[in-house]
Design a protein around this motif. Structure first.
Motif, PDB file in Angstrom:
ATOM      1  N   UNK A 263       0.820  -1.181   0.174  1.00 34.24           N
ATOM      2  CA  UNK A 263      -0.083  -0.094   0.001  1.00 34.24           C
ATOM      3  C   UNK A 263       0.987   1.310   0.050  1.00 34.24           C
ATOM      4  N   UNK A 264       2.038   1.232   0.860  1.00 34.95           N
ATOM      5  CA  UNK A 264       2.951   2.376   1.141  1.00 34.95           C
ATOM      6  C   UNK A 264       3.582   2.638  -0.500  1.00 34.95           C
ATOM      7  N   UNK A 265       3.814   1.521  -1.016  1.00 32.48           N
ATOM      8  CA  UNK A 265       4.691   1.421  -2.231  1.00 32.48           C
ATOM      9  C   UNK A 265       3.658   2.183  -3.442  1.00 32.48           C
ATOM     10  N   UNK A 266       2.270   1.852  -3.478  1.00 30.45           N
ATOM     11  CA  UNK A 266       1.343   2.163  -4.229  1.00 30.45           C
ATOM     12  C   UNK A 266       1.148   3.628  -4.081  1.00 30.45           C
ATOM     13  N   UNK A 267       0.985   4.064  -2.588  1.00 35.75           N
ATOM     14  CA  UNK A 267       0.809   5.477  -2.553  1.00 35.75           C
ATOM     15  C   UNK A 267       2.099   6.282  -2.826  1.00 35.75           C
ATOM     16  N   UNK A 268       3.365   5.783  -2.663  1.00 31.94           N
ATOM     17  CA  UNK A 268       4.533   6.586  -2.976  1.00 31.94           C
ATOM     18  C   UNK A 268       4.495   6.817  -4.420  1.00 31.94           C
ATOM     19  N   UNK A 269       4.024   5.830  -5.385  1.00 26.00           N
ATOM     20  CA  UNK A 269       4.000   5.921  -6.941  1.00 26.00           C
ATOM     21  C   UNK A 269       3.165   7.164  -7.286  1.00 26.00           C
ATOM     22  N   UNK A 270       1.833   6.955  -6.559  1.00 26.88           N
ATOM     23  CA  UNK A 270       1.005   8.323  -6.917  1.00 26.88           C
ATOM     24  C   UNK A 270       1.607   9.452  -6.792  1.00 26.88           C
ATOM     25  N   UNK A 271       2.249   9.772  -5.267  1.00 29.25           N
ATOM     26  CA  UNK A 271       2.624  11.069  -5.018  1.00 29.25           C
ATOM     27  C   UNK A 271       3.798  11.453  -6.027  1.00 29.25           C
ATOM     28  N   UNK A 272       4.786  10.520  -6.267  1.00 33.22           N
ATOM     29  CA  UNK A 272       5.959  10.939  -7.072  1.00 33.22           C
ATOM     30  C   UNK A 272       5.418  11.115  -8.324  1.00 33.22           C
ATOM     31  N   UNK A 273       4.500  10.430  -8.884  1.00 30.51           N
ATOM     32  CA  UNK A 273       4.282  10.751 -10.369  1.00 30.51           C
ATOM     33  C   UNK A 273       3.425  12.160 -10.702  1.00 30.51           C
ATOM     34  N   UNK A 274       2.965  12.592  -9.246  1.00 28.19           N
ATOM     35  CA  UNK A 274       2.257  13.864  -9.232  1.00 28.19           C
ATOM     36  C   UNK A 274       3.302  14.895  -9.168  1.00 28.19           C
ATOM     37  N   UNK A 275       4.557  14.677  -8.707  1.00 28.70           N
ATOM     38  CA  UNK A 275       5.571  15.606  -8.277  1.00 28.70           C
ATOM     39  C   UNK A 275       6.601  15.719  -9.368  1.00 28.70           C
ATOM     40  N   UNK A 276       6.921  14.614  -9.865  1.00 28.62           N
ATOM     41  CA  UNK A 276       8.096  14.554 -10.861  1.00 28.62           C
ATOM     42  C   UNK A 276       7.620  13.941 -12.302  1.00 28.62           C
ATOM     43  N   UNK A 277       8.113  14.459 -13.255  1.00 31.90           N
ATOM     44  CA  UNK A 277       7.938  14.135 -14.520  1.00 31.90           C
ATOM     45  C   UNK A 277       9.116  13.228 -15.135  1.00 31.90           C
ATOM     46  N   UNK A 278       9.371  12.128 -14.558  1.00 33.20           N
ATOM     47  CA  UNK A 278      10.524  11.122 -15.190  1.00 33.20           C
ATOM     48  C   UNK A 278       9.919   9.661 -15.000  1.00 33.20           C
ATOM     49  N   UNK A 279      10.840   9.054 -15.808  1.00 31.04           N
ATOM     50  CA  UNK A 279      10.293   7.420 -15.724  1.00 31.04           C
ATOM     51  C   UNK A 279      11.101   6.585 -15.032  1.00 31.04           C
ATOM     52  N   UNK A 280      11.707   7.243 -13.838  1.00 33.97           N
ATOM     53  CA  UNK A 280      12.516   6.396 -13.002  1.00 33.97           C
ATOM     54  C   UNK A 280      11.782   5.264 -12.228  1.00 33.97           C
ATOM     55  N   UNK A 281      10.698   5.499 -12.215  1.00 25.02           N
ATOM     56  CA  UNK A 281       9.801   4.234 -11.585  1.00 25.02           C
ATOM     57  C   UNK A 281       9.216   3.432 -12.385  1.00 25.02           C
ATOM     58  N   UNK A 282       9.560   2.313 -12.684  1.00 19.52           N
ATOM     59  CA  UNK A 282       9.128   1.332 -13.783  1.00 19.52           C
ATOM     60  C   UNK A 282       7.735   0.453 -13.733  1.00 19.52           C
ATOM     61  N   UNK A 283       7.433   0.238 -12.266  1.00 19.17           N
ATOM     62  CA  UNK A 283       6.496  -0.467 -12.048  1.00 19.17           C
ATOM     63  C   UNK A 283       6.590  -0.710 -10.635  1.00 19.17           C
ATOM     64  N   UNK A 284       5.210  -1.664 -10.115  1.00 14.64           N
ATOM     65  CA  UNK A 284       4.735  -1.786  -8.713  1.00 14.64           C
ATOM     66  C   UNK A 284       4.553  -3.281  -8.571  1.00 14.64           C
ATOM     67  N   UNK A 285       5.160  -3.925  -7.501  1.00 17.13           N
ATOM     68  CA  UNK A 285       4.801  -5.352  -7.066  1.00 17.13           C
ATOM     69  C   UNK A 285       4.049  -5.218  -5.897  1.00 17.13           C
ATOM     70  N   UNK A 286       2.997  -5.951  -5.941  1.00 18.28           N
ATOM     71  CA  UNK A 286       2.122  -5.950  -4.688  1.00 18.28           C
ATOM     72  C   UNK A 286       2.066  -7.570  -4.170  1.00 18.28           C
ATOM     73  N   UNK A 287       2.588  -7.624  -3.180  1.00 15.72           N
ATOM     74  CA  UNK A 287       2.469  -9.068  -2.329  1.00 15.72           C
ATOM     75  C   UNK A 287       1.600  -8.982  -1.348  1.00 15.72           C
ATOM     76  N   UNK A 288       0.607  -9.736  -1.350  1.00 14.22           N
ATOM     77  CA  UNK A 288      -0.577  -9.771  -0.387  1.00 14.22           C
ATOM     78  C   UNK A 288      -1.101  -8.435  -0.283  1.00 14.22           C
ATOM     79  N   UNK A 289      -1.510  -7.681  -1.324  1.00 15.29           N
ATOM     80  CA  UNK A 289      -2.138  -6.346  -1.200  1.00 15.29           C
ATOM     81  C   UNK A 289      -3.273  -6.207  -0.379  1.00 15.29           C
TER      82      UNK A 289
END
Length: 220
Positions: free
Chosen positions: A101-127
């Motif tokens: 959940x924290x990873x998903x939330x971090x991706x959402x926040x970072x995508x709103x703040x920064x316009x780059x493609x450093x983050x490639x994806x998200x892996x959720x184990x037992x979301x």
């Protein structure tokens, strides 16, 4: 390699699992509400990733507040992005249970703040899509916002992620997504009649396979 990552007026404990050859991609991995970065599933996955040439940075953040955990995750992403030791082309954020959940939330926040493609994806184990027996309140807002590829690995008997509900959320997501169900596994990924190592092998294989598919897409 053990490191301490500055976070506010304290530090987050973290460990790099480093591949033999210079890595191009990394995975940042964190734990659920209980435990820490030395939770056996995370240690197993980190070793597996490194053996397949992917850098893994796992970290401990004990807070039970999702905003606090998200802030910690963002701090670790920035730390790795600015690292002189590992110049990566991109990272995947990964977590177990509350960590995902924290990873998903971090991706959402970072995508709103920064316009780059450093983050490639998200892996959720037992979301943890919902609290046990509270299926009416879904924790899906970050998932619906994300655009990068997402892998879910969940137990088909997970009391915090009912199968039909996750498949319903996935169908509404705009991101490319894949769900791998561990048959008869609960939220802790325990399956009657199977050893922890056996279940972990299945989880690790799925994560590595999916990463390979998504990193190759980048190369082509």
């Amino acid at each position: 390699v053990k490191v301490k990552i500055p976070f506010g007026n304290k530090c987050l404990d973290a460990i790099f699992s480093v591949p033999e050859k210079k890595p191009t991609y990394g995975v940042i991995l964190t734990h659920g509400a209980g435990g820490d970065m030395n939770f056996p599933h995370l240690v197993s996955l980190a070793a597996c990733l490194a053996s397949h040439g992917v850098l893994c940075l796992r970290f401990t953040c004990k807070g039970l507040n999702i905003a606090y955990r998200t802030k910690a995750f963002k701090t670790v992403v920035e730390y790795l992005k600015l690292s002189d030791d590992y110049k990566l082309s991109g990272v995947f954020l990964a977590g177990r249970s509350m960590g995902s959940r924290a990873a998903a939330s971090a991706i959402r926040h970072l995508s709103q703040e920064e316009d780059d493609d450093f983050i490639q994806g998200l892996v959720c184990l037992s979301y943890p899509l919902h609290q046990p027996k509270l299926q009416s309140k879904l924790r899906d807002e970050d998932l619906l916002f994300i655009r990068c590829p997402v892998l879910f690995v969940s137990g088909s008997a997970d009391e915090m992620c009912e199968k039909q509900l996750l498949e319903g959320v996935a169908s509404k997501m705009k991101a490319p997504k894949k769900i791998h169900w561990i048959d008869k596994a609960n939220h802790g990924m325990a399956v009657k009649g199977r050893t922890t190592d056996n279940v972990m092998e299945e989880i690790n294989a799925q994560v590595v396979l999916w990463l390979g598919e998504n990193i190759q897409l980048e190369h082509t």
